[in-house]
Design a protein around this motif. Structure first.
Motif, short mmCIF file in Angstrom:
data_model
loop_
_atom_site.label_atom_id
_atom_site.label_comp_id
_atom_site.label_asym_id
_atom_site.label_seq_id
_atom_site.Cartn_x
_atom_site.Cartn_y
_atom_site.Cartn_z
N TRP A 96 0.83 -1.20 0.00
CA TRP A 96 0.00 0.00 0.00
C TRP A 96 0.87 1.26 0.00
O TRP A 96 0.62 2.20 -0.76
CB TRP A 96 -0.92 -0.01 1.21
CG TRP A 96 -1.74 1.24 1.34
CD1 TRP A 96 -1.50 2.31 2.16
CD2 TRP A 96 -2.93 1.56 0.61
NE1 TRP A 96 -2.45 3.27 2.00
CE2 TRP A 96 -3.36 2.84 1.05
CE3 TRP A 96 -3.68 0.89 -0.35
CZ2 TRP A 96 -4.50 3.46 0.55
CZ3 TRP A 96 -4.83 1.51 -0.85
CH2 TRP A 96 -5.22 2.77 -0.41
N ALA A 97 1.89 1.26 0.86
CA ALA A 97 2.78 2.43 0.93
C ALA A 97 3.49 2.65 -0.40
O ALA A 97 3.57 3.79 -0.89
CB ALA A 97 3.79 2.24 2.06
N HIS A 99 2.71 1.45 -3.59
CA HIS A 99 1.85 1.75 -4.73
C HIS A 99 1.16 3.10 -4.59
O HIS A 99 0.95 3.80 -5.60
CB HIS A 99 0.81 0.63 -4.91
CG HIS A 99 1.39 -0.64 -5.45
ND1 HIS A 99 1.99 -0.72 -6.69
CD2 HIS A 99 1.49 -1.88 -4.90
CE1 HIS A 99 2.41 -1.96 -6.89
NE2 HIS A 99 2.13 -2.68 -5.82
N THR A 100 0.83 3.50 -3.38
CA THR A 100 0.25 4.83 -3.18
C THR A 100 1.24 5.91 -3.55
O THR A 100 0.91 6.88 -4.27
CB THR A 100 -0.20 5.00 -1.71
OG1 THR A 100 -1.16 4.01 -1.38
CG2 THR A 100 -0.81 6.38 -1.49
N LYS A 101 2.47 5.75 -3.09
CA LYS A 101 3.51 6.73 -3.42
C LYS A 101 3.74 6.80 -4.92
O LYS A 101 3.84 7.89 -5.50
CB LYS A 101 4.81 6.36 -2.70
CG LYS A 101 6.01 7.22 -3.05
CD LYS A 101 7.17 6.91 -2.15
CE LYS A 101 7.68 5.51 -2.37
NZ LYS A 101 8.62 5.40 -3.51
N GLU A 102 3.82 5.62 -5.55
CA GLU A 102 4.08 5.60 -6.99
C GLU A 102 2.90 6.13 -7.80
O GLU A 102 3.09 6.76 -8.84
CB GLU A 102 4.40 4.16 -7.43
CG GLU A 102 5.72 3.65 -6.92
CD GLU A 102 6.89 4.54 -7.35
OE1 GLU A 102 7.08 4.71 -8.57
OE2 GLU A 102 7.58 5.07 -6.47
N LEU A 103 1.68 5.91 -7.32
CA LEU A 103 0.50 6.45 -8.02
C LEU A 103 0.52 7.96 -8.02
O LEU A 103 0.27 8.60 -9.07
CB LEU A 103 -0.77 5.93 -7.35
CG LEU A 103 -2.09 6.48 -7.93
CD1 LEU A 103 -2.24 6.09 -9.40
CD2 LEU A 103 -3.29 5.99 -7.11
N PHE A 104 0.82 8.56 -6.89
CA PHE A 104 0.88 10.02 -6.83
C PHE A 104 2.01 10.56 -7.69
O PHE A 104 1.87 11.62 -8.33
CB PHE A 104 1.03 10.48 -5.38
CG PHE A 104 -0.26 10.53 -4.62
CD1 PHE A 104 -1.23 11.49 -4.90
CD2 PHE A 104 -0.54 9.60 -3.62
CE1 PHE A 104 -2.43 11.53 -4.21
CE2 PHE A 104 -1.73 9.63 -2.93
CZ PHE A 104 -2.69 10.60 -3.23
#
Length: 518
Positions: A96-97, A99-104
């Motif tokens: 989660w940490a 993929h969330t960072k990479e999505l942003f």
């Protein structure tokens, strides 16, 4: 004309970039799933092996009329479920940490907030490079480093001095320019851990990172005791603690005769614990006058992490039978792959393959953005050590370690087992005037400091704390230019193991310059 030309070709340029980004995303996804599957193989394979051993033991129990308590099975199911949930939660948190960072990052680049027209392409190019490094380049680098990593005993850098049915003794020659061995100095005999082999002690000699060469490059007569291949030598498969003590005595006699001074024993990890027991048997009296332990467990019951994990295992299943491998000749040995897997289970929140996969991927992407070399020789060598150096263990030797994690050192200083039918009492180190140095890692999660330092509750001795974890002394700090180089004195007045040995030799030379050991 230029603005008009640029305007005419802009849609074509964007289309090409979009196609490049699309193709890169497809390749990245392919590498990602390959990495996910590959990362789990080293965990699943020993799990399958351990499961087959478990079924074998349970069938043998059933056939002999011995049935485990139903409550034990219930506890085992609960433990397994708790471990699985801990792994799942750790993976979800890490995923989660990440993929969330990479999505942003992707959205900010694709919308032009922090980038330009090439931003999305650059993002996928970086991701591709990181994934290729982790999935393809890293395994290749780990295999290639073997040419520089560890002992190459066939070379003229080592001289075979003696052997028994179970062990070989090699002298390590200096590899620093202009350094020669001083045969009048006090010799040191270094022993490697059983489960992860000798190569960690000669980590990267060509890069100046080698524990054994830290001694040899000071002119010290340096010897390494190497256990023979357990698959090829039945005597290793069946060796006992008594065998270890007798082989050590045989080698020590040779070194005393060669150099005229008593030997310093230096045991690494489990070997430090075994060397301690060897000395306490009295078989090394007059031959050994000093002991250095490096990241060695002395009382496993004081290791909160591992002891706590072992206590979770129901008592009915705490035997080594669940990790035994039967060899073609009928001898039983402890499966090294399964033992390493057990240690991963203990720290599953950080050691589960997918957690490591995301951690390494994040690290490689960060290095790419900073322009740092992605795979250093040190990284590759550590990977080789962890992946290829695991070996099976003699049952009787492993049993000694198991006992030490089940029973503490007694109040009177007795180790929780006997050798040669006699008690092994720590106070005899003082009576024999054996100098003791305990080196340990401040952040060691495998051999935690309370376990390593246990003897100092009973007898006088020195301790030296090194930053970082279990392997730091043999990797980071074996570099003579490092802050905690092994030949240095540190600000807190503590001494590295090489400095400790050099000072012992100096004291001996000054106190009795003409005295020789018989």
């Amino acid at each position: 004309m230029y603005p008009l030309t640029s305007l005419l070709f802009k849609p074509l340029e964007l289309t090409i970039r979009n196609w490049e980004a699309f193709l890169n995303s497809i390749n990245a996804a392919s590498l990602y799933w390959r990495g996910v599957l590959d990362s789990n193989r080293d965990f699943v394979n020993p799990w399958l092996t351990a499961y087959s051993y478990f079924l074998r033991e349970e069938m043998e129990k059933l056939n002999s009329g011995r049935v485990s308590n139903p409550a034990s099975y219930a506890s085992l199911v609960k433990m397994s479920t708790d471990r699985a949930m801990a792994a799942w939660e750790a993976v979800m948190e890490k995923a989660w940490a990440y993929h969330t960072k990479e999505l942003f990052r992707y959205l900010s680049l694709s919308l032009g907030i922090n980038g330009n027209g090439n931003a999305v392409n650059a993002y996928y190019s970086e991701l591709m490079q990181a994934l290729r490094t982790e999935v393809i380049d890293m395994p290749a680098a780990v295999k290639d480093i073997r040419r520089e990593y560890g002992f190459h005993l066939e070379s003229d850098a080592y001289v075979k001095v003696a052997e028994t049915e179970r062990m070989e003794l090699y002298q390590v020659l200096p590899n620093a320019r202009g350094v020669k061995v001083d045969p009048s100095m006090k010799p040191v005999m270094i022993a490697h851990p059983y489960v992860l082999g000798p190569n960690i002690l000669a980590f990267l000699p060509g890069e100046g990172k080698s524990y054994v060469h830290s001694f040899a490059n000071q002119g010290i007569p340096t010897y390494v005791r190497i256990i023979k291949n357990i698959d090829e030598n039945p005597a290793v498969q069946t060796m006992t603690g008594e065998d270890d003590a007798l082989d050590t005595r045989y080698f020590a006699r040779i070194l005393v005769k060669r150099h005229g001074k008593p030997v310093t024993l230096n045991g690494v990890c489990q070997a430090g614990f075994i060397f301690l027991a060897d000395i306490l048997t009295g078989r090394l009296d007059g031959l050994v006058d000093a002991l250095i332990t490096a990241a060695s467990p002395a009382d496993g019951t004081r290791s909160p992490g591992l002891k706590g994990f072992l206590n979770e295992i129901p008592r009915d299943f705490r035997t080594l039978g669940y990790s035994l491998k039967t060899l073609p000749n009928g001898n039983k040995v402890v499966d090294g792959q399964v033992m390493s897997w057990v240690y991963k289970l203990k720290s599953i929140e950080s050691e589960f393959p997918l957690v490591s996969f995301y951690r390494d991927l994040d690290t490689f992407q960060e290095k790419i953005r900073k322009g740092i070399k992605l795979i250093s020789k040190t990284t590759a060598a550590v990977g080789h050590w962890l992946l290829y150096d695991r070996t099976d263990l003699p049952l009787a030797i492993t049993e000694l370690s198991k006992i030490s994690y089940s029973k503490p050192i007694s109040r009177s200083g007795d180790l929780p087992f006997e050798l040669f039918g006699q008690k092994l009492n720590l106070h005899s180190l003082t009576e024999k005037n054996i100098k003791l140095l305990i080196c340990y890692g401040r952040d060691d999660k495998l051999v935690e400091p309370p376990s390593a330092l246990a003897p100092l509750d009973y007898i006088p001795g020195e301790k030296t704390e090194f930053p970082k974890g279990h392997a730091a002394m043999f990797t980071s700090w074996s570099d003579p230019k490092s802050e905690y180089a092994l030949h240095k004195r540190f600000q807190n007045g503590q001494r590295g193991p090489v400095r400790f040995h050099l000072d012992l030799d100096k004291e001996m030379s000054h106190s009795s310059p003409h005295e020789k050991v018989a």
